[in-house]
Scaffold this motif. Structure first.
Motif, mmCIF file in Angstrom:
data_model
loop_
_atom_site.group_PDB
_atom_site.id
_atom_site.type_symbol
_atom_site.label_atom_id
_atom_site.label_comp_id
_atom_site.label_asym_id
_atom_site.label_seq_id
_atom_site.Cartn_x
_atom_site.Cartn_y
_atom_site.Cartn_z
ATOM 1 N N PRO A 199 26.487 -46.391 -18.803
ATOM 2 C CA PRO A 199 25.323 -47.240 -18.515
ATOM 3 C C PRO A 199 24.350 -47.385 -19.691
ATOM 4 O O PRO A 199 23.177 -47.664 -19.489
ATOM 5 C CB PRO A 199 24.662 -46.539 -17.334
ATOM 6 N N SER A 200 24.811 -47.236 -20.912
ATOM 7 C CA SER A 200 23.906 -47.372 -22.060
ATOM 8 C C SER A 200 23.579 -48.847 -22.311
ATOM 9 O O SER A 200 24.357 -49.742 -21.996
ATOM 10 C CB SER A 200 24.524 -46.741 -23.302
ATOM 11 N N TYR A 201 22.414 -49.069 -22.880
ATOM 12 C CA TYR A 201 21.915 -50.413 -23.137
ATOM 13 C C TYR A 201 21.620 -50.591 -24.621
ATOM 14 O O TYR A 201 21.274 -49.642 -25.307
ATOM 15 C CB TYR A 201 20.620 -50.661 -22.359
ATOM 16 N N LEU A 202 21.748 -51.799 -25.085
ATOM 17 C CA LEU A 202 21.316 -52.188 -26.410
ATOM 18 C C LEU A 202 20.159 -53.161 -26.194
ATOM 19 O O LEU A 202 20.364 -54.338 -25.952
ATOM 20 C CB LEU A 202 22.446 -52.842 -27.196
ATOM 21 N N GLY A 203 18.956 -52.630 -26.220
ATOM 22 C CA GLY A 203 17.791 -53.427 -25.850
ATOM 23 C C GLY A 203 17.778 -53.586 -24.344
ATOM 24 O O GLY A 203 17.673 -52.616 -23.610
ATOM 25 N N VAL A 204 17.897 -54.830 -23.870
ATOM 26 C CA VAL A 204 17.951 -55.083 -22.436
ATOM 27 C C VAL A 204 19.353 -55.480 -21.973
ATOM 28 O O VAL A 204 19.572 -55.742 -20.801
ATOM 29 C CB VAL A 204 16.949 -56.199 -22.045
ATOM 30 N N VAL A 205 20.302 -55.511 -22.902
ATOM 31 C CA VAL A 205 21.664 -55.931 -22.588
ATOM 32 C C VAL A 205 22.539 -54.695 -22.372
ATOM 33 O O VAL A 205 22.583 -53.807 -23.222
ATOM 34 C CB VAL A 205 22.244 -56.785 -23.745
ATOM 35 N N PRO A 206 23.241 -54.614 -21.230
ATOM 36 C CA PRO A 206 24.139 -53.471 -21.036
ATOM 37 C C PRO A 206 25.300 -53.531 -22.021
ATOM 38 O O PRO A 206 25.944 -54.564 -22.168
ATOM 39 C CB PRO A 206 24.618 -53.615 -19.594
ATOM 40 N N MET A 207 25.544 -52.439 -22.726
ATOM 41 C CA MET A 207 26.608 -52.364 -23.730
ATOM 42 C C MET A 207 27.537 -51.197 -23.415
ATOM 43 O O MET A 207 27.250 -50.069 -23.795
ATOM 44 C CB MET A 207 26.021 -52.138 -25.125
ATOM 45 N N PRO A 208 28.628 -51.444 -22.718
ATOM 46 C CA PRO A 208 29.546 -50.354 -22.382
ATOM 47 C C PRO A 208 30.458 -49.992 -23.558
ATOM 48 O O PRO A 208 31.675 -50.124 -23.500
ATOM 49 C CB PRO A 208 30.333 -50.910 -21.198
ATOM 50 N N VAL A 209 29.853 -49.542 -24.639
ATOM 51 C CA VAL A 209 30.608 -49.175 -25.846
ATOM 52 C C VAL A 209 31.489 -47.965 -25.571
ATOM 53 O O VAL A 209 32.554 -47.821 -26.170
ATOM 54 C CB VAL A 209 29.637 -48.913 -27.013
ATOM 55 N N SER A 210 31.070 -47.117 -24.656
ATOM 56 C CA SER A 210 31.859 -45.923 -24.365
ATOM 57 C C SER A 210 33.231 -46.280 -23.797
ATOM 58 O O SER A 210 34.184 -45.513 -23.958
ATOM 59 C CB SER A 210 31.111 -45.010 -23.412
ATOM 60 N N ALA A 211 33.353 -47.436 -23.152
ATOM 61 C CA ALA A 211 34.661 -47.865 -22.659
ATOM 62 C C ALA A 211 35.596 -48.130 -23.827
ATOM 63 O O ALA A 211 36.768 -47.733 -23.807
ATOM 64 C CB ALA A 211 34.519 -49.121 -21.793
ATOM 65 N N LEU A 212 35.097 -48.776 -24.862
ATOM 66 C CA LEU A 212 35.918 -49.041 -26.049
ATOM 67 C C LEU A 212 36.289 -47.746 -26.760
ATOM 68 O O LEU A 212 37.428 -47.571 -27.212
ATOM 69 C CB LEU A 212 35.177 -49.977 -27.004
#
Length: 112
Positions: A21-34
């Motif tokens: 559930p991490s965010y980059l600003g206000v946009v959800p960025m599921p980088v952990s999935a990658l």
């Protein structure tokens, strides 16, 4: 060694789920999935180097998927890792797909 690689599949699922559930600003960025997908592909590649049995080489992927399934259930006190909202379920499906597909492709390619 295969048991350690399978344990690493569990750790990949737990770490990826906690950072999902991490965010980059206000946009959800599921980088952990990658990152989990890349880690799982590397774990499967390492498992293939230790055995030629498809079931044993798929141990990290099975552990990853089993851990994600366990994390979908509520814990003591009703705490859940994956939110029951629509966006939470979309992230969960993305996490599972991106976490499993690269490892499955590596397994298929190496043992074909």
């Amino acid at each position: 060694m295969l048991a350690l690689l399978t344990l690493d599949g569990v750790l990949s699922a737990v770490a990826g789920a906690l950072f999902l559930p991490s965010y980059l600003g206000v946009v959800p960025m599921p980088v952990s999935a990658l990152i989990s997908g890349a880690v799982n592909a590397a774990l499967v590649w390492a498992a293939v180097q230790w055995t030629s049995v498809r079931g044993l080489a798929a141990g990290p992927l099975g552990a990853f998927l089993a851990t994600v399934i366990v994390l979908t259930f509520g814990g003591p006190g009703g705490d859940v890792v994956f939110a029951g909202t629509t966006s939470g379920m979309v992230r969960l499906l993305l996490f599972v797909a991106v976490g499993i597909i690269p490892g499955a492709l590596v397994l298929r390619r190496c043992l074909a």
